[in-house]
Each structure stands twice: as C-alpha cells, then as structure tokens.
Design a protein around this motif. Structure first.
Motif, PDB file in Angstrom:
ATOM      1  N   LEU A  12       0.731  -1.334  -0.059  1.00 20.00           N
ATOM      2  CA  LEU A  12      -0.073  -0.029   0.099  1.00 20.00           C
ATOM      3  C   LEU A  12       0.819   1.291  -0.201  1.00 20.00           C
ATOM      4  CD1 LEU A  12      -2.935  -0.715   2.491  1.00 20.00           C
ATOM      5  CD2 LEU A  12      -3.052  -0.101   0.057  1.00 20.00           C
ATOM      6  N   GLU A  13       1.877   1.272   0.704  1.00 20.93           N
ATOM      7  CA  GLU A  13       2.907   2.310   0.801  1.00 20.93           C
ATOM      8  C   GLU A  13       3.486   2.631  -0.442  1.00 20.93           C
ATOM      9  OE1 GLU A  13       6.660   2.770   3.183  1.00 20.93           O
ATOM     10  OE2 GLU A  13       4.996   2.330   4.708  1.00 20.93           O
ATOM     11  N   ASP A  14       3.836   1.502  -0.957  1.00 20.21           N
ATOM     12  CA  ASP A  14       4.522   1.772  -2.405  1.00 20.21           C
ATOM     13  C   ASP A  14       3.607   1.866  -3.396  1.00 20.21           C
ATOM     14  OD1 ASP A  14       6.867   0.850  -1.259  1.00 20.21           O
ATOM     15  OD2 ASP A  14       6.671  -1.348  -1.849  1.00 20.21           O
ATOM     16  N   ALA A  15       2.315   1.771  -3.422  1.00 22.72           N
ATOM     17  CA  ALA A  15       1.381   2.027  -4.413  1.00 22.72           C
ATOM     18  C   ALA A  15       0.972   3.453  -4.265  1.00 22.72           C
ATOM     19  CB  ALA A  15       0.146   1.066  -4.219  1.00 22.72           C
ATOM     20  N   GLU A  16       0.706   4.042  -2.936  1.00 28.42           N
ATOM     21  CA  GLU A  16       0.490   5.455  -2.905  1.00 28.42           C
ATOM     22  C   GLU A  16       1.581   6.420  -3.429  1.00 28.42           C
ATOM     23  OE1 GLU A  16      -0.630   6.640   1.023  1.00 28.42           O
ATOM     24  OE2 GLU A  16      -1.569   4.761   1.245  1.00 28.42           O
ATOM     25  N   ALA A  17       2.890   5.817  -3.032  1.00 27.82           N
ATOM     26  CA  ALA A  17       4.132   6.597  -3.984  1.00 27.82           C
ATOM     27  C   ALA A  17       4.107   6.379  -5.133  1.00 27.82           C
ATOM     28  CB  ALA A  17       5.351   5.937  -3.354  1.00 27.82           C
ATOM     29  N   THR A  18       3.763   5.404  -6.004  1.00 34.01           N
ATOM     30  CA  THR A  18       3.621   5.080  -7.262  1.00 34.01           C
ATOM     31  C   THR A  18       2.572   6.007  -7.870  1.00 34.01           C
ATOM     32  OG1 THR A  18       4.523   2.876  -7.113  1.00 34.01           O
ATOM     33  CG2 THR A  18       3.348   3.542  -9.063  1.00 34.01           C
ATOM     34  N   ILE A  19       1.371   6.041  -7.281  1.00 30.25           N
ATOM     35  CA  ILE A  19       0.123   7.078  -7.629  1.00 30.25           C
ATOM     36  C   ILE A  19       0.596   8.474  -7.578  1.00 30.25           C
ATOM     37  CG2 ILE A  19      -2.099   7.947  -6.858  1.00 30.25           C
ATOM     38  CD1 ILE A  19      -2.679   5.107  -5.885  1.00 30.25           C
ATOM     39  N   ASP A  20       1.313   8.800  -6.485  1.00 31.14           N
ATOM     40  CA  ASP A  20       2.008  10.337  -6.435  1.00 31.14           C
ATOM     41  C   ASP A  20       2.790  10.494  -7.648  1.00 31.14           C
ATOM     42  OD1 ASP A  20       2.288  12.766  -5.276  1.00 31.14           O
ATOM     43  OD2 ASP A  20       4.207  12.081  -4.582  1.00 31.14           O
ATOM     44  N   GLN A  21       3.631   9.485  -8.046  1.00 26.65           N
ATOM     45  CA  GLN A  21       4.651   9.635  -9.227  1.00 26.65           C
ATOM     46  C   GLN A  21       3.593   9.806 -10.593  1.00 26.65           C
ATOM     47  OE1 GLN A  21       7.740  10.451  -8.829  1.00 26.65           O
ATOM     48  NE2 GLN A  21       7.487  11.062 -10.874  1.00 26.65           N
ATOM     49  N   LEU A  22       2.759   8.979 -10.786  1.00 29.30           N
ATOM     50  CA  LEU A  22       2.045   9.038 -11.925  1.00 29.30           C
ATOM     51  C   LEU A  22       1.156  10.121 -11.943  1.00 29.30           C
ATOM     52  CD1 LEU A  22       0.209   5.204 -11.658  1.00 29.30           C
ATOM     53  CD2 LEU A  22       1.874   6.171 -13.345  1.00 29.30           C
ATOM     54  N   SER A  23       0.827  10.798 -10.888  1.00 29.58           N
ATOM     55  CA  SER A  23       0.140  11.930 -10.868  1.00 29.58           C
ATOM     56  C   SER A  23       1.088  13.080 -11.399  1.00 29.58           C
ATOM     57  CB  SER A  23      -0.510  12.338  -9.526  1.00 29.58           C
ATOM     58  OG  SER A  23       0.522  12.769  -8.659  1.00 29.58           O
ATOM     59  N   ARG A  24       2.181  13.053 -10.930  1.00 27.50           N
ATOM     60  CA  ARG A  24       3.200  13.954 -11.613  1.00 27.50           C
ATOM     61  C   ARG A  24       3.769  13.733 -13.106  1.00 27.50           C
ATOM     62  NH1 ARG A  24       5.707  16.586  -6.912  1.00 27.50           N
ATOM     63  NH2 ARG A  24       5.029  15.527  -5.207  1.00 27.50           N
ATOM     64  N   ASP A  25       3.739  12.488 -13.449  1.00 26.04           N
ATOM     65  CA  ASP A  25       4.128  12.113 -14.995  1.00 26.04           C
ATOM     66  C   ASP A  25       3.140  12.250 -15.951  1.00 26.04           C
ATOM     67  OD1 ASP A  25       6.564  11.955 -13.558  1.00 26.04           O
ATOM     68  OD2 ASP A  25       6.317   9.478 -13.919  1.00 26.04           O
ATOM     69  N   MET A  26       1.874  12.163 -15.580  1.00 27.28           N
ATOM     70  CA  MET A  26       0.691  11.875 -16.544  1.00 27.28           C
ATOM     71  C   MET A  26      -0.440  12.892 -16.187  1.00 27.28           C
ATOM     72  SD  MET A  26       0.590   7.783 -16.510  1.00 27.28           S
ATOM     73  CE  MET A  26      -0.488   7.744 -17.968  1.00 27.28           C
ATOM     74  N   PRO A  27      -1.164  13.667 -17.160  1.00 22.47           N
ATOM     75  CA  PRO A  27      -2.199  14.323 -16.756  1.00 22.47           C
ATOM     76  C   PRO A  27      -3.418  13.633 -16.188  1.00 22.47           C
ATOM     77  CG  PRO A  27      -1.901  14.429 -19.132  1.00 22.47           C
ATOM     78  CD  PRO A  27      -0.675  13.718 -18.471  1.00 22.47           C
ATOM     79  N   GLU A  28      -3.670  12.540 -16.831  1.00 18.58           N
ATOM     80  CA  GLU A  28      -4.701  11.679 -16.399  1.00 18.58           C
ATOM     81  C   GLU A  28      -4.107  10.236 -16.275  1.00 18.58           C
ATOM     82  OE1 GLU A  28      -7.748  12.080 -19.026  1.00 18.58           O
ATOM     83  OE2 GLU A  28      -8.570  13.947 -18.042  1.00 18.58           O
ATOM     84  N   PHE A  29      -4.560   9.542 -15.450  1.00 18.33           N
ATOM     85  CA  PHE A  29      -4.095   8.243 -15.227  1.00 18.33           C
ATOM     86  C   PHE A  29      -5.313   7.176 -14.562  1.00 18.33           C
ATOM     87  CE2 PHE A  29      -3.001  10.781 -11.590  1.00 18.33           C
ATOM     88  CZ  PHE A  29      -3.326   9.759 -10.225  1.00 18.33           C
ATOM     89  N   THR A  30      -4.876   6.000 -14.395  1.00 16.98           N
ATOM     90  CA  THR A  30      -6.195   5.091 -13.972  1.00 16.98           C
ATOM     91  C   THR A  30      -5.361   3.929 -13.080  1.00 16.98           C
ATOM     92  OG1 THR A  30      -5.966   3.429 -15.945  1.00 16.98           O
ATOM     93  CG2 THR A  30      -7.470   5.241 -16.181  1.00 16.98           C
ATOM     94  N   ALA A  31      -6.262   2.885 -12.523  1.00 15.62           N
ATOM     95  CA  ALA A  31      -5.825   2.043 -11.886  1.00 15.62           C
ATOM     96  C   ALA A  31      -4.947   0.917 -12.869  1.00 15.62           C
ATOM     97  CB  ALA A  31      -6.824   1.096 -11.008  1.00 15.62           C
ATOM     98  N   ASP A  32      -5.407   0.976 -14.077  1.00 16.60           N
ATOM     99  CA  ASP A  32      -4.471   0.073 -14.973  1.00 16.60           C
ATOM    100  C   ASP A  32      -3.321   0.642 -15.152  1.00 16.60           C
ATOM    101  OD1 ASP A  32      -6.857  -1.407 -15.556  1.00 16.60           O
ATOM    102  OD2 ASP A  32      -7.396  -0.321 -17.618  1.00 16.60           O
ATOM    103  N   ASP A  33      -2.868   1.807 -14.890  1.00 15.77           N
ATOM    104  CA  ASP A  33      -1.661   2.469 -15.119  1.00 15.77           C
ATOM    105  C   ASP A  33      -0.634   2.096 -13.903  1.00 15.77           C
ATOM    106  OD1 ASP A  33      -1.666   3.780 -17.676  1.00 15.77           O
ATOM    107  OD2 ASP A  33      -3.216   5.395 -16.393  1.00 15.77           O
ATOM    108  N   LEU A  34      -1.389   1.960 -12.563  1.00 17.64           N
ATOM    109  CA  LEU A  34      -0.983   1.397 -11.400  1.00 17.64           C
ATOM    110  C   LEU A  34      -0.755   0.076 -11.722  1.00 17.64           C
ATOM    111  CD1 LEU A  34      -0.061   1.835  -8.479  1.00 17.64           C
ATOM    112  CD2 LEU A  34      -2.520   1.377  -8.036  1.00 17.64           C
ATOM    113  N   ARG A  35      -1.385  -0.817 -12.344  1.00 14.20           N
ATOM    114  CA  ARG A  35      -1.043  -2.109 -12.485  1.00 14.20           C
ATOM    115  C   ARG A  35       0.203  -2.359 -13.014  1.00 14.20           C
ATOM    116  NH1 ARG A  35      -4.878  -5.969 -11.698  1.00 14.20           N
ATOM    117  NH2 ARG A  35      -6.597  -4.323 -11.819  1.00 14.20           N
ATOM    118  N   LYS A  36       0.282  -1.394 -14.051  1.00 13.15           N
ATOM    119  CA  LYS A  36       1.487  -1.824 -14.996  1.00 13.15           C
ATOM    120  C   LYS A  36       2.948  -1.518 -14.330  1.00 13.15           C
ATOM    121  CE  LYS A  36      -0.812  -0.137 -19.067  1.00 13.15           C
ATOM    122  NZ  LYS A  36      -1.073   0.770 -20.173  1.00 13.15           N
ATOM    123  N   GLU A  37       2.822  -0.719 -13.323  1.00 14.28           N
ATOM    124  CA  GLU A  37       3.974  -0.259 -12.506  1.00 14.28           C
ATOM    125  C   GLU A  37       4.210  -1.048 -11.123  1.00 14.28           C
ATOM    126  OE1 GLU A  37       5.908   2.031 -13.490  1.00 14.28           O
ATOM    127  OE2 GLU A  37       4.731   2.508 -15.208  1.00 14.28           O
TER     128      GLU A  37
END
Length: 91
Positions: A12-37
């Motif tokens: 969960l901690e790693d996922a939240e950090a990844t979500i934060d990074q996705l939000s910085r790198d992409m204008p829009e993102f989904t759980a599918d993007d998290l799943r890839k990372e």
C-alpha cells in the motif's frame, strides 16, 4: 506459500508513492496504469484502498469514468484520476 505473500506489508505504501509519481508524470491516469507499474497485490482490494488513501490525502481527484482494458478486470468500471492542484491561500 500463501503466508509469504501476505507478508507484503509495504504494498500500500509503495502503491501510494507510485500513484503520486503517476500524478506528476501523466495528466490523467487510472488503476490500469498503477497495475503496469506495481507488483501484484496480496489482496485484490489494495489498489482501491491505495487510490482512496491518495484521494483522502488530497493528492488526486477523480475527473471521469471509463472501462478497464485489462482482461483480468473483465472490462469493469474504472475511474480516471488527475493530480489535485492545491489552492494557495490569498493574502
């Protein structure tokens, strides 16, 4: 063997950090993007919990809905997220 999977106490901690990074790198993102990372979660509810935690912390906000293209999700509903822009206090 299953006990070793359940010991993934940092997912969960790693996922939240990844979500934060996705939000910085992409204008829009989904759980599918998290799943890839990310690695597979030990509990299928964890991705939703990670997004809820990030939303509750004010990091992201939902902007639209779509359908997942992941076959494992069986084309289920999917939220589209964006980084939440924090309002600056006016003087």
């Amino acid at each position: 063997m299953k006990a070793a999977i359940l010991e993934d106490n940092t997912w969960l901690e790693d996922a939240e950090a990844t979500i934060d990074q996705l939000s910085r790198d992409m204008p829009e993102f989904t759980a599918d993007d998290l799943r890839k990372e990310m690695r597979e979660p030990a509990n299928t509810n964890w991705p939703g919990m990670a997004f809820a935690n990030a939303r509750n912390k004010g990091l992201i906000e939902s902007v639209a809905s779509s359908v997942s293209h992941a076959r494992t999700r069986k084309y289920g509903s999917l939220k589209i997220w964006t980084r939440r822009i924090k309002e600056e206090a006016t003087s």
